[in-house]
Design a protein around this motif. Structure first.
Motif, mmCIF file in Angstrom:
data_model
loop_
_atom_site.group_PDB
_atom_site.id
_atom_site.type_symbol
_atom_site.label_atom_id
_atom_site.label_comp_id
_atom_site.label_asym_id
_atom_site.label_seq_id
_atom_site.Cartn_x
_atom_site.Cartn_y
_atom_site.Cartn_z
ATOM 1 N N TYR A 39 0.798 -1.231 -0.107
ATOM 2 C CA TYR A 39 -0.035 0.024 -0.002
ATOM 3 C C TYR A 39 0.819 1.378 -0.085
ATOM 4 O O TYR A 39 1.977 1.375 0.600
ATOM 5 C CB TYR A 39 -0.639 -0.091 1.223
ATOM 6 C CG TYR A 39 -1.574 -1.192 1.502
ATOM 7 C CD1 TYR A 39 -2.839 -1.206 0.560
ATOM 8 C CD2 TYR A 39 -1.337 -2.058 2.386
ATOM 9 C CE1 TYR A 39 -3.475 -2.584 0.744
ATOM 10 C CE2 TYR A 39 -2.096 -3.243 2.492
ATOM 11 C CZ TYR A 39 -3.214 -3.493 1.753
ATOM 12 O OH TYR A 39 -3.761 -4.848 1.932
ATOM 13 N N CYS A 40 0.350 2.406 -0.636
ATOM 14 C CA CYS A 40 1.079 3.524 -0.656
ATOM 15 C C CYS A 40 0.362 4.775 -0.200
ATOM 16 O O CYS A 40 -0.857 4.948 -0.508
ATOM 17 C CB CYS A 40 1.539 3.862 -2.031
ATOM 18 S SG CYS A 40 2.748 2.655 -2.810
ATOM 19 N N VAL A 55 -5.031 6.303 0.651
ATOM 20 C CA VAL A 55 -4.135 5.182 0.618
ATOM 21 C C VAL A 55 -4.362 4.387 -0.577
ATOM 22 O O VAL A 55 -5.454 4.031 -0.929
ATOM 23 C CB VAL A 55 -3.914 4.312 1.784
ATOM 24 C CG1 VAL A 55 -3.007 3.167 1.935
ATOM 25 C CG2 VAL A 55 -3.499 5.204 3.002
ATOM 26 N N ILE A 106 3.985 -0.674 3.854
ATOM 27 C CA ILE A 106 3.150 0.627 3.430
ATOM 28 C C ILE A 106 4.397 1.145 3.369
ATOM 29 O O ILE A 106 5.423 1.369 3.952
ATOM 30 C CB ILE A 106 2.719 1.024 4.680
ATOM 31 C CG1 ILE A 106 1.305 0.320 5.120
ATOM 32 C CG2 ILE A 106 2.105 2.573 4.428
ATOM 33 C CD1 ILE A 106 0.495 0.811 6.444
ATOM 34 N N TRP A 108 5.364 5.357 2.557
ATOM 35 C CA TRP A 108 4.997 6.876 2.803
ATOM 36 C C TRP A 108 5.682 7.556 1.622
ATOM 37 O O TRP A 108 6.970 7.569 1.596
ATOM 38 C CB TRP A 108 5.345 7.102 4.228
ATOM 39 C CG TRP A 108 5.521 8.750 4.486
ATOM 40 C CD1 TRP A 108 6.424 9.630 3.766
ATOM 41 C CD2 TRP A 108 4.831 9.387 5.624
ATOM 42 N NE1 TRP A 108 6.136 11.044 4.257
ATOM 43 C CE2 TRP A 108 5.396 10.621 5.376
ATOM 44 C CE3 TRP A 108 3.564 9.132 6.110
ATOM 45 C CZ2 TRP A 108 4.587 11.779 5.992
ATOM 46 C CZ3 TRP A 108 3.178 10.126 6.904
ATOM 47 C CH2 TRP A 108 3.500 11.516 6.834
#
Length: 471
Positions: A39-40, A55, A106, A108
């Motif tokens: 996920y970004c 996201v 994840i 960021w």
């Protein structure tokens, strides 16, 4: 200070595809996927510097990079929209992706707001990029290091805050080894992550107040450092929560203890060579400090606009409880209260640390929106350079102790003593609108005026305890 390489998390090939191209996005998507990212987060900031984002799954990174994620600006502070306005988008700066150290699924990614396909001028990260482009026209880049002071605290059942280790009661706990070791679990998590991210932590310690710590990692170009401070706050708070505690960069959590600074250490470098244009041998400097004429003109620009800059360096009601000579403390606070400069003298708001080659703005505190503050201090410094301004002679005395008559004779002004006073100086300074544009300037003035008025209308515990039985 010399320019250093940006230690990006993602590896870059020798001949990278143009940023934002389909090929570059696909490569970055593959690299993140190979690292286990699912996920970004495309994180932009509001006017306070607080991250906001949507996201997306990694498979949709390409869509986000093209502005697929839309936001109602009216729902956010300081982005200047009405309910009927078209939506904003966020466009991630993919070369600056950070894989969360505590959750590698994840990534960021710092992002900029766009509006109808163009960078949005009310986004403070966009404002900084615009000002860096102005510096580039002169052949300059800006290096920035920010000292991260932060409290690690316990939140009590009644909502109050206290130092988590009960026997941490030293009157002067600065550099205390026991206080450091007692909080080692949190400190180690933060320090390890800073180094794993490639930021080069070179020092950390127990600071001047009980429960207060400082992390110092290497400087970088201004945009990179602002991204890192934004992520640092997020990361430090997360690790504190893992310990059942609260980490805060609030400027002044306790009236009788030192506050949290976020001192800005700045220099200008040559874009072609990377040479630090502030650095010289002390014997080549008439003041013997180790700063070039260009550096002194930059300092003079900061001082010319010092009272207006204070609004963005110290942007909250609480900030002005830090900017006092002593207050409720038993000794001097270390915080600057004068619009003044000197060499290695911490009672000035602008200091030239030992060795020269940089200047430090000491009134910046932990609530700073780093993008906004860096934008305006760079604009002020560049004005000083363009106009060849001179800051005068350095102030080497303990400015807390000199008389008002002597201070006035030297032409030293007080910095604003309340948020209301700082916002008035900010609103009146032509440099602010020329740099930010009228809309962003007005948004800041509006939000900070509302913040002051809300504070002024509130009734505090101190007032109740003092007056309810008196009258």
């Amino acid at each position: 200070m010399n320019q250093i390489d940006d230690t990006a998390v993602l590896d870059k090939p020798e001949q990278a595809a143009p940023a934002g191209s389909a090929e570059a996005i696909a490569r970055q998507q593959r690299e993140l996927t190979d690292k286990g990212v699912k996920y970004c987060i495309g994180a932009y900031v509001d006017i306070h510097g607080v991250p906001k984002a949507k996201v997306v799954p990694i498979a949709h990174l390409g869509h986000m990079a093209k502005g697929s994620e839309r936001y109602t600006g009216y729902a956010l502070d300081g982005l200047g929209q009405a309910p009927n306005d078209d939506e904003l988008t966020s466009v991630p700066d993919l070369d600056r992706a950070i894989q969360l150290p505590w959750e590698p699924k994840i990534a960021w990614i710092p992002a900029d707001n766009h509006f109808q396909g163009k960078p949005y001028a009310l986004n403070t990260r966009v404002a900084l990029k615009n000002q860096l482009a102005e510096a580039a026209k002169l052949g300059y880049g800006m290096n920035l290091g920010i000292e991260c002071e932060i409290f690690l605290l316990k939140q009590n059942d009644d909502g109050s805050l206290s130092v988590p280790v009960a026997d941490d009661k030293l009157t002067k706990p600065c550099y205390d080894v026991r206080g450091f070791v007692d909080n080692f679990s949190w400190l180690d998590k933060v320090a390890t992550s800073i180094n794993d991210l490639g930021w080069d932590l070179y020092s950390f310690d127990h600071e001047d107040a009980n429960g207060q710590f400082e992390f110092d990692f290497n400087y970088a170009d201004a945009l990179t450092t602002c991204d890192r401070l934004t992520f640092f706050r997020f990361m430090a708070k997360h690790y504190a929560k893992e310990e059942g505690l609260l980490a805060t960069m609030m400027p002044k959590p306790f009236a009788d203890k030192t506050g949290n600074g976020a001192h800005f250490n700045m220099s200008i470098y040559d874009l072609e060579t990377g040479k630090n244009l502030f650095a010289c041998a002390p014997e080549d400097d008439p003041h013997g400090i180790g700063l070039t004429p260009l550096g002194y003109s930059f300092v003079a620009g900061i001082l010319k606009h010092g009272r207006a800059l204070c609004a963005v360096f110290a942007p909250t009601v609480n900030s002005y409880k830090r900017l006092v000579r002593r207050g409720a403390m038993s000794y001097f606070s270390w915080a600057p209260v004068f619009n003044s400069w000197g060499s290695n003298n911490r009672t000035n708001s602008v200091r030239i640390p030992a060795g020269g080659g940089r200047c430090e703005s000491r009134n910046a505190d932990g609530a700073v929106n780093p993008y906004l503050a860096a934008t305006l201090v760079l604009a002020a410094g560049l004005e000083g350079i363009r106009e060849g301004l001179d800051p005068g002679n350095p102030n080497e005395d303990n400015l807390y102790a000199i008389s008002d008559m002597e201070r006035r004779a030297r032409g030293i002004e007080f910095l604003p003593q309340t948020l209301q006073e700082a916002v008035a100086a900010f609103a009146a300074d032509p440099l602010v609108e020329a740099t930010l544009g009228k809309e962003l300037r007005d948004e800041f003035v509006r939000y900070k005026t509302e913040e002051w008025e809300a504070y002024h209308l509130s009734v505090s515990k101190w007032e109740v305890e003092r007056y309810s039985y008196m009258f």
